[in-house]
Design a protein around this motif. Structure first.
Motif, short mmCIF file in Angstrom:
data_model
loop_
_atom_site.label_atom_id
_atom_site.label_comp_id
_atom_site.label_asym_id
_atom_site.label_seq_id
_atom_site.Cartn_x
_atom_site.Cartn_y
_atom_site.Cartn_z
N LYS A 173 1.24 -1.46 0.64
CA LYS A 173 -0.14 0.06 0.17
C LYS A 173 1.07 1.33 -0.13
O LYS A 173 0.72 2.54 1.08
CB LYS A 173 -0.77 -0.14 0.72
N GLU A 177 -0.50 5.05 0.33
CA GLU A 177 -1.65 5.69 1.33
C GLU A 177 -0.54 5.98 2.33
O GLU A 177 1.46 5.48 2.26
CB GLU A 177 -1.84 3.70 2.22
N ARG A 217 2.18 0.37 4.75
CA ARG A 217 1.72 1.59 3.92
C ARG A 217 3.34 2.38 3.87
O ARG A 217 4.72 1.85 4.85
CB ARG A 217 1.47 2.60 4.79
N ARG A 252 -4.91 9.77 1.50
CA ARG A 252 -5.23 8.48 1.59
C ARG A 252 -3.74 8.41 2.78
O ARG A 252 -3.32 7.35 3.29
CB ARG A 252 -3.66 8.15 0.34
#
Ligand SMILES: [Zn+2]
Length: 494
Positions: A265, A268, A311, A341
């Motif tokens: 991710k 993010e 992230r 995000r």
């Protein structure tokens, strides 16, 4: 002293590892365990803090020293192999004190030490002479008692000694009313008694911030007490103040932002921030060099161990914090299209007192998430979350933009007495506790960068609801931030 401190740390580390050994270990949990152990070890954290405070020193935004600290922060990230860059943002105005002095004359003659308050104006070059009057604690009754005598005079305002964080917030809150009443009474300027003992001086923030239009000073406590004793004995005093400050229009300053890219991710973000700038009477060790060193060390240890969470983590050294939380505001503007995000932005800014939990900003869903993230370091607690919005550091613009935000809540320890003062030096930092705090910050940051999240960025309506249902508005007023929320220059757009 330092040796036995390190021994105690090793014991904490091994206790923690024992506790963790019994639990089932998944990949991410094993990563946090390694990271926490590394943060508690003998890292370059203290060397960084010593360099930033002793070699570079006090570093107010707008000064050459501040620019040195920006280059230093960038170099520290890069030396650790962490990708980092300078990010420009706009400071609303330049303000630097060149010199300030006063002479007391009349029924007694002496020269107390003073400093200008942030955003004080300069006096004429030869100084401004006016009667010095007893402003009491600056209450309504005090200004009624003074009546016409306040007009064109310097009002000397008595203070209680500042001992802790409660005292600090009280000082901010009270300044709004004191200064409103003083200016309404037509004073030439305000002189606060230093709330620190003896001859210690510090930068007390003017409630109007950049909009202040008066000479404003802090006078060493012992001399201010002498002035008040004389005035209360019926003696008359005049004060000649000579204040020379450099001022200028808006200019560009820089945050330093390091980054470790996430795996699955990577679009993010989790932000961990501490402010690089400091007032320059001391060396900005508790406020906030120690937490700058913490943020750099976290990035360094993650890189060294080759850890990559789901992230992307941004390691932000915000600038321009002391003059109005400007660097983190700039970050929110520069990264506006990422805020949807950004799952969490955290700030560490209460010196080196023990972290006792986090302020979760009036977002109940962040309480349980924070508790989950703290599980790997529960042996370093206990921790308790306070689900209230808090104003005064770099979480502010994230909060007003609806981004989940945390502020480390710390024991105030020696933060209050040294706040913005000449005594905010390297030796005041509790190095052992700072390492423990760094381990806690590591677990929280890594936890948020890996966990499932069940919250979203708040809408404008939700942010408004937070303002209207808590004391957030009152806090914003005491930090001079209310108008910018009202006029739409700060906070989530409708
Ligand atoms: Zn600070």
């Amino acid at each position: 002293m330092r040796k036995s401190g390190m021994l105690a740390l090793r014991i904490v580390t091994s206790l923690f590892l024992c506790a963790a050994a019994g639990a089932p270990i998944y990949a991410q949990e094993a990563d946090v365990t390694r990271l926490v152990a590394a943060m508690l070890g003998d890292t370059p954290l203290t060397d960084d803090l010593r360099a930033l405070t002793d070699e570079i020193g006090g570093r107010i935004t707008g000064s050459a020293t501040n620019l040195r600290s920006v280059d230093w922060g960038l170099e520290r990230f890069r030396a650790a192999g962490v990708e980092a860059k300078k990010e420009a943002f706009t400071m609303p105005a330049l303000w630097l004190e060149k010199s300030s002095s006063v002479i007391i004359e009349g029924d007694a003659s002496f020269k107390p030490n003073v400093v200008a308050m942030p955003f004080s104006i300069s006096t004429p070059v030869r100084g401004l002479t006016a009667p010095l009057v007893d402003g009491g604690f600056g209450s309504e009754q005090d200004f009624q008692r003074l009546g016409n005598d306040a007009k064109g005079a310097f009002a000397l305002i008595e203070t209680h000694e500042l001992l802790d964080l409660d005292g600090l917030f009280r000082e901010y809150n009270e300044a709004v009313g004191i200064e409103q009443r003083a200016f309404a009474a037509g004073v030439a300027g305000v002189v606060y008694m230093s709330s620190r003992p003896h001859n210690l001086l510090y930068r007390h923030n003017a409630s109007l911030g950049v909009k202040n239009k008066h000479p404003m000073l802090v006078m060493e406590r012992d001399a201010a007490l002498r002035c008040l004793r004389l005035l209360r004995a019926g003696k008359s005093l005049t004060m000649t103040a000579t204040i020379d400050v450099a001022t200028g229009p808006a200019y560009e300053s820089y945050n330093v932002v390091g980054e470790i890219k996430g795996t699955l991710k990577s679009e993010e973000f989790v932000v961990i921030g501490a402010h690089l700038d400091s007032w320059e009477i001391g060396q900005g060790a508790l406020d906030n060099g120690c937490n700058v060193a913490l943020v750099i060390d976290l990035a360094r240890q993650m890189k060294r161990l080759g850890l990559r969470p789901l992230r992307t983590i941004r390691f932000a050294l915000f600038n321009g914090e002391e003059q109005g939380l400007n660097g983190s505001w700039g970050y929110c503007k520069t990264h506006a299209d990422e805020l949807d995000r950004t799952v969490m932005a955290s700030s560490y800014d209460i010196g080196s007192g023990r972290i006792i939990g986090f302020f979760t900003g009036g977002r109940p869903e962040l309480v349980s998430a924070t508790e989950k993230a703290l599980t790997p370091v529960e042996g370093l607690g206990p921790f308790m979350q306070i689900d209230a919005p808090i104003v005064g550091t770099d979480n502010f613009d994230f909060m007003m933009e609806g981004v989940g935000n945390l502020v480390a809540n710390q024991e105030s320890a020696n933060y209050g007495p040294n706040y913005h003062a000449g005594s905010d030096t390297f030796d005041k930092v509790d190095l052992k506790q700072l390492r423990i705090n760094a381990a806690i910050a590591a677990a929280v940051t890594y936890g948020f960068a890996t966990m499932e999240v069940n919250w979203k960025r708040q809408t404008r309506a939700e942010v408004e609801k937070l303002v209207n249902s808590t004391d957030l508005g009152a806090q914003m007023r005491s930090f001079g931030l209310w108008e910018m929320w009202q006029d739409g220059s700060r906070g989530r757009k409708p």
